[in-house]
Design a protein around this motif. Sequence first.
Motif, PDB file in Angstrom:
ATOM      1  N   ALA A 107       0.833  -1.206   0.000  1.00 31.18           N
ATOM      2  CA  ALA A 107       0.000   0.000   0.000  1.00 31.18           C
ATOM      3  C   ALA A 107       0.867   1.256   0.000  1.00 31.18           C
ATOM      4  O   ALA A 107       0.576   2.229  -0.716  1.00 31.18           O
ATOM      5  CB  ALA A 107      -0.926  -0.015   1.209  1.00 31.18           C
ATOM      6  N   ASP A 108       1.944   1.241   0.799  1.00 31.20           N
ATOM      7  CA  ASP A 108       2.852   2.392   0.824  1.00 31.20           C
ATOM      8  C   ASP A 108       3.509   2.598  -0.538  1.00 31.20           C
ATOM      9  O   ASP A 108       3.695   3.736  -0.987  1.00 31.20           O
ATOM     10  CB  ASP A 108       3.924   2.188   1.895  1.00 31.20           C
ATOM     11  CG  ASP A 108       3.345   2.192   3.299  1.00 31.20           C
ATOM     12  OD1 ASP A 108       2.209   2.688   3.468  1.00 31.20           O
ATOM     13  OD2 ASP A 108       4.016   1.686   4.221  1.00 31.20           O
ATOM     14  N   HIS A 109       3.867   1.505  -1.185  1.00 37.19           N
ATOM     15  CA  HIS A 109       4.501   1.597  -2.499  1.00 37.19           C
ATOM     16  C   HIS A 109       3.540   2.196  -3.521  1.00 37.19           C
ATOM     17  O   HIS A 109       3.911   3.085  -4.302  1.00 37.19           O
ATOM     18  CB  HIS A 109       4.947   0.206  -2.947  1.00 37.19           C
ATOM     19  CG  HIS A 109       5.584   0.181  -4.295  1.00 37.19           C
ATOM     20  ND1 HIS A 109       4.858   0.024  -5.457  1.00 37.19           N
ATOM     21  CD2 HIS A 109       6.880   0.304  -4.673  1.00 37.19           C
ATOM     22  CE1 HIS A 109       5.677   0.051  -6.489  1.00 37.19           C
ATOM     23  NE2 HIS A 109       6.904   0.208  -6.045  1.00 37.19           N
ATOM     24  N   THR A 110       2.299   1.725  -3.518  1.00 38.03           N
ATOM     25  CA  THR A 110       1.306   2.256  -4.455  1.00 38.03           C
ATOM     26  C   THR A 110       1.065   3.742  -4.212  1.00 38.03           C
ATOM     27  O   THR A 110       0.973   4.536  -5.159  1.00 38.03           O
ATOM     28  CB  THR A 110      -0.013   1.482  -4.310  1.00 38.03           C
ATOM     29  OG1 THR A 110       0.230   0.084  -4.535  1.00 38.03           O
ATOM     30  CG2 THR A 110      -1.044   1.974  -5.308  1.00 38.03           C
ATOM     31  N   SER A 111       0.973   4.109  -2.943  1.00 35.04           N
ATOM     32  CA  SER A 111       0.771   5.520  -2.608  1.00 35.04           C
ATOM     33  C   SER A 111       1.958   6.365  -3.048  1.00 35.04           C
ATOM     34  O   SER A 111       1.787   7.475  -3.576  1.00 35.04           O
ATOM     35  CB  SER A 111       0.549   5.662  -1.101  1.00 35.04           C
ATOM     36  OG  SER A 111       0.432   7.017  -0.732  1.00 35.04           O
ATOM     37  N   ALA A 112       3.173   5.849  -2.854  1.00 37.88           N
ATOM     38  CA  ALA A 112       4.363   6.602  -3.243  1.00 37.88           C
ATOM     39  C   ALA A 112       4.444   6.769  -4.754  1.00 37.88           C
ATOM     40  O   ALA A 112       4.822   7.840  -5.253  1.00 37.88           O
ATOM     41  CB  ALA A 112       5.611   5.897  -2.719  1.00 37.88           C
ATOM     42  N   VAL A 113       4.091   5.729  -5.498  1.00 37.60           N
ATOM     43  CA  VAL A 113       4.094   5.830  -6.963  1.00 37.60           C
ATOM     44  C   VAL A 113       3.090   6.879  -7.424  1.00 37.60           C
ATOM     45  O   VAL A 113       3.361   7.671  -8.341  1.00 37.60           O
ATOM     46  CB  VAL A 113       3.783   4.458  -7.591  1.00 37.60           C
ATOM     47  CG1 VAL A 113       3.539   4.593  -9.087  1.00 37.60           C
ATOM     48  CG2 VAL A 113       4.927   3.489  -7.338  1.00 37.60           C
ATOM     49  N   THR A 114       1.924   6.908  -6.783  1.00 37.45           N
ATOM     50  CA  THR A 114       0.916   7.912  -7.132  1.00 37.45           C
ATOM     51  C   THR A 114       1.432   9.316  -6.844  1.00 37.45           C
ATOM     52  O   THR A 114       1.221  10.252  -7.641  1.00 37.45           O
ATOM     53  CB  THR A 114      -0.381   7.653  -6.349  1.00 37.45           C
ATOM     54  OG1 THR A 114      -0.848   6.333  -6.636  1.00 37.45           O
ATOM     55  CG2 THR A 114      -1.451   8.658  -6.731  1.00 37.45           C
ATOM     56  N   ARG A 115       2.119   9.473  -5.714  1.00 37.07           N
ATOM     57  CA  ARG A 115       2.675  10.789  -5.382  1.00 37.07           C
ATOM     58  C   ARG A 115       3.746  11.207  -6.378  1.00 37.07           C
ATOM     59  O   ARG A 115       3.860  12.389  -6.721  1.00 37.07           O
ATOM     60  CB  ARG A 115       3.248  10.772  -3.963  1.00 37.07           C
ATOM     61  CG  ARG A 115       2.210  10.610  -2.877  1.00 37.07           C
ATOM     62  CD  ARG A 115       2.737  11.095  -1.535  1.00 37.07           C
ATOM     63  NE  ARG A 115       3.982  10.451  -1.168  1.00 37.07           N
ATOM     64  CZ  ARG A 115       4.054   9.311  -0.495  1.00 37.07           C
ATOM     65  NH1 ARG A 115       2.939   8.677  -0.136  1.00 37.07           N
ATOM     66  NH2 ARG A 115       5.225   8.793  -0.175  1.00 37.07           N
ATOM     67  N   VAL A 116       4.541  10.251  -6.839  1.00 36.87           N
ATOM     68  CA  VAL A 116       5.558  10.567  -7.842  1.00 36.87           C
ATOM     69  C   VAL A 116       4.895  11.067  -9.125  1.00 36.87           C
ATOM     70  O   VAL A 116       5.318  12.076  -9.712  1.00 36.87           O
ATOM     71  CB  VAL A 116       6.436   9.332  -8.129  1.00 36.87           C
ATOM     72  CG1 VAL A 116       7.301   9.570  -9.366  1.00 36.87           C
ATOM     73  CG2 VAL A 116       7.320   9.020  -6.941  1.00 36.87           C
ATOM     74  N   GLU A 117       3.870  10.361  -9.564  1.00 32.22           N
ATOM     75  CA  GLU A 117       3.185  10.764 -10.795  1.00 32.22           C
ATOM     76  C   GLU A 117       2.547  12.144 -10.645  1.00 32.22           C
ATOM     77  O   GLU A 117       2.642  12.986 -11.554  1.00 32.22           O
ATOM     78  CB  GLU A 117       2.128   9.719 -11.149  1.00 32.22           C
ATOM     79  CG  GLU A 117       2.707   8.349 -11.487  1.00 32.22           C
ATOM     80  CD  GLU A 117       1.634   7.306 -11.683  1.00 32.22           C
ATOM     81  OE1 GLU A 117       0.451   7.628 -11.398  1.00 32.22           O
ATOM     82  OE2 GLU A 117       1.952   6.180 -12.108  1.00 32.22           O
ATOM     83  N   THR A 118       1.902  12.374  -9.502  1.00 27.55           N
ATOM     84  CA  THR A 118       1.240  13.669  -9.287  1.00 27.55           C
ATOM     85  C   THR A 118       2.254  14.803  -9.208  1.00 27.55           C
ATOM     86  O   THR A 118       2.086  15.855  -9.844  1.00 27.55           O
ATOM     87  CB  THR A 118       0.408  13.619  -7.995  1.00 27.55           C
ATOM     88  OG1 THR A 118      -0.550  12.565  -8.087  1.00 27.55           O
ATOM     89  CG2 THR A 118      -0.314  14.932  -7.774  1.00 27.55           C
ATOM     90  N   ALA A 119       3.318  14.587  -8.420  1.00 29.99           N
ATOM     91  CA  ALA A 119       4.325  15.638  -8.262  1.00 29.99           C
ATOM     92  C   ALA A 119       5.052  15.909  -9.570  1.00 29.99           C
ATOM     93  O   ALA A 119       5.376  17.066  -9.892  1.00 29.99           O
ATOM     94  CB  ALA A 119       5.319  15.241  -7.174  1.00 29.99           C
ATOM     95  N   THR A 120       5.320  14.860 -10.340  1.00 27.43           N
ATOM     96  CA  THR A 120       5.994  15.046 -11.632  1.00 27.43           C
ATOM     97  C   THR A 120       5.119  15.842 -12.590  1.00 27.43           C
ATOM     98  O   THR A 120       5.607  16.723 -13.318  1.00 27.43           O
ATOM     99  CB  THR A 120       6.342  13.686 -12.245  1.00 27.43           C
ATOM    100  OG1 THR A 120       7.165  12.948 -11.337  1.00 27.43           O
ATOM    101  CG2 THR A 120       7.078  13.855 -13.563  1.00 27.43           C
ATOM    102  N   LYS A 121       3.823  15.556 -12.596  1.00 29.02           N
ATOM    103  CA  LYS A 121       2.908  16.288 -13.470  1.00 29.02           C
ATOM    104  C   LYS A 121       2.807  17.754 -13.049  1.00 29.02           C
ATOM    105  O   LYS A 121       2.810  18.662 -13.898  1.00 29.02           O
ATOM    106  CB  LYS A 121       1.529  15.637 -13.440  1.00 29.02           C
ATOM    107  CG  LYS A 121       0.516  16.256 -14.406  1.00 29.02           C
ATOM    108  CD  LYS A 121      -0.792  15.517 -14.359  1.00 29.02           C
ATOM    109  CE  LYS A 121      -1.765  16.089 -15.388  1.00 29.02           C
ATOM    110  NZ  LYS A 121      -2.008  17.532 -15.184  1.00 29.02           N
ATOM    111  N   GLU A 122       2.718  17.987 -11.741  1.00 30.67           N
ATOM    112  CA  GLU A 122       2.637  19.370 -11.263  1.00 30.67           C
ATOM    113  C   GLU A 122       3.908  20.143 -11.600  1.00 30.67           C
ATOM    114  O   GLU A 122       3.846  21.327 -11.951  1.00 30.67           O
ATOM    115  CB  GLU A 122       2.398  19.379  -9.754  1.00 30.67           C
ATOM    116  CG  GLU A 122       1.014  18.876  -9.351  1.00 30.67           C
ATOM    117  CD  GLU A 122       0.828  18.871  -7.852  1.00 30.67           C
ATOM    118  OE1 GLU A 122       1.825  19.149  -7.134  1.00 30.67           O
ATOM    119  OE2 GLU A 122      -0.294  18.594  -7.385  1.00 30.67           O
TER     120      GLU A 122
END
Length: 268
Positions: A108-123
């Motif tokens: 779950a932590d890994h999935t959340s971290a991947v989502t944060r990477v995608e969001t932060a990279t897009k921003e």
Amino acid sequence: MPKKAIERDAAAVKAIKYGLFARWSDWRCAGKDAKCGMPELLVPTGGAQEPPFITVEDTSHPSRPALAWATARTVQLGQLGRGMAELAWARFQEGVAEDRIRLERVRADHTSAVTRVETATKELADLTAPSEEELQQRANGEGETKIEVVTARRRQDFVKQQRTKESAVVNARAAVVAADQEAALVRERIQVRFEVVRTEAAIVEAYVRRRVASYLGRLIRKHPDGNRLGVLIRSGWQDKPAWTTWRDALGHTPESVHIEPENNEEAA
């Protein structure tokens, strides 16, 4: 899982002694079974329903596939070994329960971290430098401030936003790496415990095979149709659990959690 628990389980793996009473019991059953006819003695373990009365030469004929047969005693010994192996498997499942829960949390932590990477990279990608007009836009209280100072302040605000978003990307990627490392550590502990329980199963198999071989050796010598019995019955462990052939405990259990390496590359 504590290291001492793994060492304790590994130290408990010892050969099973084929005692005098067990040997006498197998020989006694072989002597009794030697007085039975083949239809009464043989138990089908495959698709056949009746004992095939074939000679030793018939089994080598290519048009007649080999059939697996057993006796009540070999079935009993196989079930005995199955029970011993499943008991070891139950201890393994109990021992790695906490690690499995931890692995689910890491997933779950890994999935959340991947989502944060995608969001932060897009921003960060969507963040554009302010235009000259935006740089000269005055905020409240800057009516009499020099335009050079206003421009420097707006540019400084943009740099601060850019660094904040870059820091968010770096932190999210670090969280992905940390989750990967923790998952690898937990998987390694589970795999070590699995190697221990698989070794226990191998010891049980050796014990079962030894008892079956001892029983069959005496049965074949005493039975009038011993030659045919030697062809039809083998000393293998027919009730061997499927998990004893697995190479990776996590790869063959529904509770396993896998963090694919390619996801990390995409996130990076």
